[in-house]
Every structure is written in structure tokens, then in C-alpha cells.
Design a protein around this motif. Sequence first.
Motif, PDB file in Angstrom:
ATOM      1  N   ALA A 102      21.724  12.104   3.255  1.00 19.94           N
ATOM      2  CA  ALA A 102      22.705  13.070   3.328  1.00 19.94           C
ATOM      3  C   ALA A 102      23.970  12.838   2.125  1.00 19.94           C
ATOM      4  O   ALA A 102      24.112  13.775   1.473  1.00 19.94           O
ATOM      5  N   THR A 104      22.297  13.178  -1.278  1.00 24.74           N
ATOM      6  CA  THR A 104      22.203  14.739  -1.662  1.00 24.74           C
ATOM      7  C   THR A 104      23.464  15.226  -2.196  1.00 24.74           C
ATOM      8  O   THR A 104      23.532  15.686  -3.197  1.00 24.74           O
ATOM      9  N   ALA A 105      24.620  14.984  -1.221  1.00 23.61           N
ATOM     10  CA  ALA A 105      25.876  15.325  -1.862  1.00 23.61           C
ATOM     11  C   ALA A 105      26.389  14.762  -2.882  1.00 23.61           C
ATOM     12  O   ALA A 105      27.082  15.522  -3.705  1.00 23.61           O
ATOM     13  N   GLU A 157      24.553  16.884  -5.627  1.00 17.89           N
ATOM     14  CA  GLU A 157      24.999  18.422  -5.645  1.00 17.89           C
ATOM     15  C   GLU A 157      26.213  18.443  -6.053  1.00 17.89           C
ATOM     16  O   GLU A 157      26.607  19.570  -6.717  1.00 17.89           O
ATOM     17  N   PHE A 214      27.078  20.555  -0.204  1.00 18.46           N
ATOM     18  CA  PHE A 214      25.492  20.422  -0.580  1.00 18.46           C
ATOM     19  C   PHE A 214      25.140  21.825  -1.377  1.00 18.46           C
ATOM     20  O   PHE A 214      23.823  21.839  -1.319  1.00 18.46           O
ATOM     21  N   GLN A 251      25.110  24.801  -0.779  1.00 17.30           N
ATOM     22  CA  GLN A 251      24.221  25.713  -0.237  1.00 17.30           C
ATOM     23  C   GLN A 251      24.530  27.287  -0.555  1.00 17.30           C
ATOM     24  O   GLN A 251      25.772  27.518  -0.482  1.00 17.30           O
ATOM     25  N   THR A 271      27.606  19.895   6.608  1.00 13.86           N
ATOM     26  CA  THR A 271      26.953  19.003   6.881  1.00 13.86           C
ATOM     27  C   THR A 271      25.786  19.007   8.344  1.00 13.86           C
ATOM     28  O   THR A 271      24.775  18.634   8.168  1.00 13.86           O
ATOM     29  N   PHE A 274      22.932  20.817   6.838  1.00 12.21           N
ATOM     30  CA  PHE A 274      22.007  19.858   6.261  1.00 12.21           C
ATOM     31  C   PHE A 274      21.060  19.073   7.240  1.00 12.21           C
ATOM     32  O   PHE A 274      19.778  19.158   7.082  1.00 12.21           O
ATOM     33  N   GLN A 329      16.640  20.659   0.582  1.00  8.80           N
ATOM     34  CA  GLN A 329      17.368  21.385  -0.360  1.00  8.80           C
ATOM     35  C   GLN A 329      16.501  22.328  -1.204  1.00  8.80           C
ATOM     36  O   GLN A 329      17.085  23.220  -1.829  1.00  8.80           O
TER      37      GLN A 329
END
Length: 314
Positions: A88, A91-92, A95, A112, A114, A133, A136, A159
Motif C-alpha cells: 500500500a 503504491t501511494a 501515485e 491512491f 482512485q 486506504t 485499496f 490499481q
Amino acid sequence: MPSSPPQKPPKRKRRGRKIATAAVVLLGLATYGLYRAAEENKAPESADCTVTADGDTLDMSPSQAANATTIAAVATSRGLPERALTIALATALQESRLDNLDHGDRDSLGLFQQRPSQGWGTAQQVQDPVYSTNAFFDGLVKIEGYSRLPLTVAAQRVQKSGFPQAYAKHEADATLLSAALYGRKAGALSCTTGSDTPFSAGGKLGSTSQVTARLTREFGSQVKPVAADEPRTVAVPARPAGGAAEGDGTRRGWELAQWAVAHAQDLKVEQVTFGGRKWAAAQSGKGWQKQKAGGAQGSATVKPDGYVRITVAQ
């Protein structure tokens, strides 16, 4: 969901002069002594946070640190393993650089990135770090054996990014953060406030009820904050409710304590104590210090009692 283009992540990481005459030497020494005293007592020039573990250091802004600890808190509330947190965080980092963005590629938003148009939730929801979160992790836990997959593969399956290999470059930083934020490294995260005041929010007052509400929302029902004997203080048992398997709660305690420090600015935190150590906003540049009985002038170290204490500004 297309990913944002590669972003810049948080950063990893004398003076003196010969003087001819004795009189000027003495004057220089006196001036230098005053300079050193001022340097030791002056406030940090700007607010920032540092995570140090296993010989590596990662520098972050307070907002990045707060978002990272929120992601860790949500992972804990769901009982997820450290590997899930690492995925996580990587990814963050890719992103959004751990910034809660109000913009992105097409309608991508939040930590993220989204997209509301792709069913992630409303624009307001995906800009809520706790909601985004959880969204995700909802996707991650559906992937069979995700913890054994390469990080890029696990992240990409959630993602559906336009830059799937970009997650890989953040794995080392995410692993460092995970070890610290899950509490495996005592006092690994510390923040400076950019202020010489005994609080960290520009004169604003803190609220113990706000601290309690945020703790409960992010860490879940296992965290049971209680009113402490000290004024303006919330005490949180380091051992979670029904958490006998966690032993003395040291790992959870440091996770909670570091969460409080990372959120010091938005929650107006004045002081955090745990495990015989203290972080104080007024001396934030010194990081975590040994907690002395009787205050700063005391000589005996405070014996840990298994509680994280969070004191807000008065």
C-alpha cells in the motif's frame, strides 16, 4: 486505472577562523559560545519528519508522515500483515507521493489516485485517507496469495496502472516505512514542528475528544483510549483489546506513539510519551528523549507502564 506519471518521492538521505591577536581570539570564543548556545536552543527552521531504521533514513513532510501512519493504522485495524502495508505504501508513494491530492489524471484523486468514474467511490470519499486506504485493501485482499507476489504485480492488480513497473522503485522506501510504522523500530519516526512553542499548531488549542475519535476511526475498536490522570491527555493501552498474542504491547505502543507524533500538527499535540521516552513539540528537534521523573530536571527515568499518553495544547 491509469497511474499518475512517476512522482518524486520523499528524500532519503564548519566554521571557524584563525585570528591574529589574543583579544580577538577571546572575543571570537565568546561569540562562538553564544552562537552555539543559540543554535542548541533555537526552534527548527521548518516542520519535517524523519524515519530512521536499519541504518537508512527517509525524510518526509508532516502531511506525508501523517498519511503514511494513517495507512498503517488502517492496515492494523484490519489485521493485515506487514507485507500488505508495504504494498500500500509503495503504491501511494508512486501515485501521490503520499500527498492527499485533489487532482490527477482524468478524475483520479487522493492518496491512491482512485477514480470515482471507475467505481472507487465519490470524489469526497476517495479524498478521505481512511476510506481510500480501506478501498485499496479491499482490492488487495481479494488477490489470492498477494503477500507472496512481487510488489509490482500485487499493486498492479489493484490499481490497473498505466505505469505498472513504476511501483518497484518505491519498494525499498515502503519497506523502511513499514518496519517503522508497524512499531518494530522504537522511536523510528520523529517530527520537528518548526516552532519554539510548547505545541505544534500555531497557537490553536487541542482537543482530547478529537484525538480519541481519530484514534478509534483509524485503528478500529481494538484501540480503547481513556482519560488520563494528567490534564489534556489521552491514554491508550499499548496492548490491544483481546491482544494477548502481542505480549507486552511494545510494537503496538510504538505504532500508536509514532502515529500521534506524525499527526501532531493537525491534532495540536504538545507531548507524546511511551516506553520511558518522550517527544515534546517544544523540543521537537531533539526527537525522542528519555522521560525523567519530575520533569526535565529529574534524574530518575520513568518506568514504562504500558500506556501511550498523548497530551494536546492548552
